[in-house]
Design an enzyme around this catalytic site. Structure first.
Site, PDB file in Angstrom:
ATOM      1  N   MET A  30       8.519  13.071 -42.854  1.00  0.00           N
ATOM      2  CA  MET A  30       9.235  11.700 -42.818  1.00  0.00           C
ATOM      3  C   MET A  30      10.362  12.801 -43.538  1.00  0.00           C
ATOM      4  O   MET A  30      11.195  11.549 -44.551  1.00  0.00           O
ATOM      5  CB  MET A  30       9.035  10.689 -44.263  1.00  0.00           C
ATOM      6  CG  MET A  30       7.230  10.030 -43.183  1.00  0.00           C
ATOM      7  SD  MET A  30       7.328   8.138 -43.626  1.00  0.00           S
ATOM      8  CE  MET A  30       6.945   8.759 -45.945  1.00  0.00           C
ATOM      9  N   GLY A  31      10.773  13.326 -42.905  1.00  0.00           N
ATOM     10  CA  GLY A  31      11.802  14.384 -44.090  1.00  0.00           C
ATOM     11  C   GLY A  31      11.976  15.166 -45.628  1.00  0.00           C
ATOM     12  O   GLY A  31      10.516  14.519 -45.791  1.00  0.00           O
ATOM     13  N   ALA A  32      13.025  14.738 -45.767  1.00  0.00           N
ATOM     14  CA  ALA A  32      13.484  15.414 -47.031  1.00  0.00           C
ATOM     15  C   ALA A  32      12.701  16.400 -47.376  1.00  0.00           C
ATOM     16  O   ALA A  32      11.947  16.810 -48.673  1.00  0.00           O
ATOM     17  CB  ALA A  32      13.391  14.029 -48.485  1.00  0.00           C
ATOM     18  N   LEU A  33      12.263  17.525 -46.592  1.00  0.00           N
ATOM     19  CA  LEU A  33      11.741  18.526 -46.714  1.00  0.00           C
ATOM     20  C   LEU A  33      11.512  19.310 -48.207  1.00  0.00           C
ATOM     21  O   LEU A  33      12.941  19.634 -48.567  1.00  0.00           O
ATOM     22  CB  LEU A  33      11.779  19.591 -45.722  1.00  0.00           C
ATOM     23  CG  LEU A  33      11.564  18.900 -44.206  1.00  0.00           C
ATOM     24  CD1 LEU A  33      12.162  19.584 -42.855  1.00  0.00           C
ATOM     25  CD2 LEU A  33      10.615  17.906 -43.848  1.00  0.00           C
ATOM     26  N   HIS A  37       6.747  21.571 -46.919  1.00  0.00           N
ATOM     27  CA  HIS A  37       6.473  20.804 -44.884  1.00  0.00           C
ATOM     28  C   HIS A  37       6.378  22.034 -45.156  1.00  0.00           C
ATOM     29  O   HIS A  37       6.042  21.902 -42.889  1.00  0.00           O
ATOM     30  CB  HIS A  37       7.752  19.935 -44.706  1.00  0.00           C
ATOM     31  CG  HIS A  37       7.562  18.183 -45.559  1.00  0.00           C
ATOM     32  ND1 HIS A  37       8.003  18.307 -46.526  1.00  0.00           N
ATOM     33  CD2 HIS A  37       6.793  17.680 -45.607  1.00  0.00           C
ATOM     34  CE1 HIS A  37       8.355  16.856 -47.070  1.00  0.00           C
ATOM     35  NE2 HIS A  37       6.895  15.943 -46.411  1.00  0.00           N
ATOM     36  N   GLN A  61       3.971   1.961 -42.040  1.00  0.00           N
ATOM     37  CA  GLN A  61       3.396   2.191 -43.299  1.00  0.00           C
ATOM     38  C   GLN A  61       3.502   2.288 -44.645  1.00  0.00           C
ATOM     39  O   GLN A  61       3.138   2.391 -45.766  1.00  0.00           O
ATOM     40  CB  GLN A  61       3.328   4.093 -43.248  1.00  0.00           C
ATOM     41  CG  GLN A  61       3.738   4.682 -43.590  1.00  0.00           C
ATOM     42  CD  GLN A  61       4.127   6.067 -42.998  1.00  0.00           C
ATOM     43  OE1 GLN A  61       4.183   6.405 -41.807  1.00  0.00           O
ATOM     44  NE2 GLN A  61       3.728   6.871 -43.705  1.00  0.00           N
ATOM     45  N   ASP A 152      -2.247  15.109 -48.332  1.00  0.00           N
ATOM     46  CA  ASP A 152      -2.699  13.565 -47.990  1.00  0.00           C
ATOM     47  C   ASP A 152      -4.198  13.860 -47.693  1.00  0.00           C
ATOM     48  O   ASP A 152      -4.127  13.294 -46.833  1.00  0.00           O
ATOM     49  CB  ASP A 152      -1.310  13.383 -47.007  1.00  0.00           C
ATOM     50  CG  ASP A 152      -0.178  13.149 -48.192  1.00  0.00           C
ATOM     51  OD1 ASP A 152       0.125  12.195 -48.215  1.00  0.00           O
ATOM     52  OD2 ASP A 152       0.427  13.595 -47.514  1.00  0.00           O
ATOM     53  N   SER A 187       6.163  17.432 -53.294  1.00  0.00           N
ATOM     54  CA  SER A 187       6.206  15.811 -52.891  1.00  0.00           C
ATOM     55  C   SER A 187       7.476  16.328 -52.394  1.00  0.00           C
ATOM     56  O   SER A 187       8.595  16.194 -53.442  1.00  0.00           O
ATOM     57  CB  SER A 187       5.656  14.958 -54.048  1.00  0.00           C
ATOM     58  OG  SER A 187       6.249  13.524 -53.366  1.00  0.00           O
ATOM     59  N   ARG A 189       8.881  12.817 -53.142  1.00  0.00           N
ATOM     60  CA  ARG A 189       9.578  12.546 -54.445  1.00  0.00           C
ATOM     61  C   ARG A 189      10.112  12.986 -55.351  1.00  0.00           C
ATOM     62  O   ARG A 189      10.058  12.224 -56.356  1.00  0.00           O
ATOM     63  CB  ARG A 189       8.047  11.059 -54.106  1.00  0.00           C
ATOM     64  CG  ARG A 189       7.601   9.967 -53.374  1.00  0.00           C
ATOM     65  CD  ARG A 189       6.470   9.157 -53.783  1.00  0.00           C
ATOM     66  NE  ARG A 189       5.852   9.420 -51.744  1.00  0.00           N
ATOM     67  CZ  ARG A 189       6.277   7.782 -51.427  1.00  0.00           C
ATOM     68  NH1 ARG A 189       6.726   7.287 -52.139  1.00  0.00           N
ATOM     69  NH2 ARG A 189       5.660   7.757 -50.190  1.00  0.00           N
TER      70      ARG A 189
HETATM   71  P1  AMP Z   1       4.850  13.535 -45.600  1.00  0.00           P
HETATM   72  O1  AMP Z   1       6.986  13.792 -45.320  1.00  0.00           O
HETATM   73  O2  AMP Z   1       5.227  13.555 -47.395  1.00  0.00           O
HETATM   74  O3  AMP Z   1       4.608  12.400 -45.128  1.00  0.00           O
HETATM   75  O4  AMP Z   1       4.066  14.279 -45.072  1.00  0.00           O
HETATM   76  C1  AMP Z   1       4.789  15.197 -44.171  1.00  0.00           C
HETATM   77  C2  AMP Z   1       3.533  16.491 -43.670  1.00  0.00           C
HETATM   78  O5  AMP Z   1       3.489  17.037 -45.141  1.00  0.00           O
HETATM   79  C3  AMP Z   1       2.094  15.420 -44.332  1.00  0.00           C
HETATM   80  O6  AMP Z   1       0.620  16.400 -43.431  1.00  0.00           O
HETATM   81  C4  AMP Z   1       1.909  16.166 -45.468  1.00  0.00           C
HETATM   82  O7  AMP Z   1       0.105  15.955 -46.242  1.00  0.00           O
HETATM   83  C5  AMP Z   1       2.776  18.005 -45.664  1.00  0.00           C
HETATM   84  N1  AMP Z   1       2.776  17.913 -46.812  1.00  0.00           N
HETATM   85  C6  AMP Z   1       3.625  16.840 -48.135  1.00  0.00           C
HETATM   86  N2  AMP Z   1       3.789  17.595 -49.360  1.00  0.00           N
HETATM   87  C7  AMP Z   1       2.344  18.667 -49.291  1.00  0.00           C
HETATM   88  C8  AMP Z   1       2.214  20.019 -49.890  1.00  0.00           C
HETATM   89  N3  AMP Z   1       2.574  19.714 -51.047  1.00  0.00           N
HETATM   90  N4  AMP Z   1       1.582  20.721 -49.152  1.00  0.00           N
HETATM   91  C9  AMP Z   1       0.709  21.098 -48.610  1.00  0.00           C
HETATM   92  N5  AMP Z   1       1.574  19.774 -47.315  1.00  0.00           N
HETATM   93  C10 AMP Z   1       2.574  18.894 -47.588  1.00  0.00           C
END
Ligand code: AMP
Length: 282
Positions: A30-33, A37, A61, A152, A187, A189
């Site tokens: 969902m970006g904000a990498l 990621h 979601q 997650d 994260s 967030r």
């Molecule tokens: P998101 O952008 O938060 O929806 O996450 C996208 C993908 O990145 C999902 O498969 C998450 O589980 C993974 N992800 C997010 N944070 C981490 C992290 N700290 N370590 C590993 N994978 C992550």
């Protein structure tokens, strides 16, 4: 690096790679990498000639409209980060491309207990929305391998269940959680935490680590209660701390009878809801 916003351009390019016999790895985000990621991309690049990363903040979601509105968006920085690790393709579709009018994208998946507990109990509808978008993205990208983070954990379990239930032809790969040096799980967030909240947030990982050390010493129910107490810090509002079986996500009472045990936690820190988990046994 190629950037596509429409499904037809993306598919045209991916078909040309497939015709060369090349395999495709896919990391939906969902970006904000952040570096977590980028680890998904790094893992994918080891096994696939072509890695696709999608950036799509999926409205279906979010059960809380305020959370959707406040979700951080940093597209330019994201593209620079993806380029720096050699991502071949970025897919950044507008909402209409994923959910065009008239296209039936909702489907009810029987997720058993998996979407009723923990995140499912506190975020009603979240996992049906997540499964919906992952299914839609898999239909579009048709990757050989799908990379998702252990961060997650419940999401990973549900996607695995969906893949098996619908017999989707894709291999799901779990990428370990990437943490800051003080243990806080990376994260998108985290940027919304104040300096004081950020300084206190590693208590989540510390509590998970404490729980791991207590497994087999204290009864699991006691570990859970004490963990919530440890997380009841100023500005913290823990929602759950649960010790569950890694396959079924059901509570663990007798650790010796389970091969795979995971502790999962969610807590508000100020206005930010953080989740994390740790394998206690495998
Ligand atoms: P998101 O952008 O938060 O929806 O996450 C996208 C993908 O990145 C999902 O498969 C998450 O589980 C993974 N992800 C997010 N944070 C981490 C992290 N700290 N370590 C590993 N994978 C992550």
């Amino acid at each position: 690096m190629f950037l596509y916003r429409t499904l037809s351009e993306l598919q045209h390019y991916l078909n040309s790679r497939r015709r060369l016999g090349e395999q495709i790895g896919f990391a939906p985000t969902m970006g904000a990498l952040h570096s977590g990621h980028l680890d998904l991309i790094r893992h994918s690049k080891v096994h696939n000639a072509c890695t696709v990363c999608s950036i799509f903040v999926n409205p279906t979601q979010f059960n809380d409209p305020k959370d959707l509105e406040k979700y951080p968006r940093t597209p330019e920085k994201d593209l620079a980060m993806l380029e720096s690790v050699g991502t071949e393709v970025v897919f950044m579709p507008p909402v209409e491309e994923i959910y065009p009018p008239g296209l039936e994208t909702t489907f009810q998946l029987d997720l058993g207990q998996l979407d009723k507990v923990m995140e499912g109990a506190f975020r009603p509808g979240h996992f049906q929305g997540m499964a919906q978008v992952v299914k839609r993205l898999l239909d579009i990208v048709q990757p050989d391998r799908l990379y998702m983070g252990q961060k997650d954990f419940q999401q990973f379990s549900i996607v695995g269940h969906m893949i098996r239930q619908l017999t989707l032809p894709v291999e799901l790969v779990m990428v370990p959680t990437v943490r800051e040096t003080d243990g806080l799980a990376m994260s998108s967030r985290n940027v919304r935490l104040s300096p004081e909240q950020r300084a206190a947030a590693p208590a989540i990982y510390q509590t998970l680590s404490w729980a791991k050390a207590q497994l087999g010493i204290l009864p699991t129910a006691e570990i859970e209660v004490e963990a919530i107490r440890k997380l009841s810090l100023p500005e913290f509002r823990p929602e759950y701390f649960q010790i569950v079986d890694g396959r079924t996500l059901l509570p663990v009472v007798e650790p010796a009878t389970h091969e795979w045990i995971v502790a999962c936690v969610a807590s508000w820190v100020g206005e930010v809801r953080l989740i994390d988990n740790l394998e206690l046994k495998r």
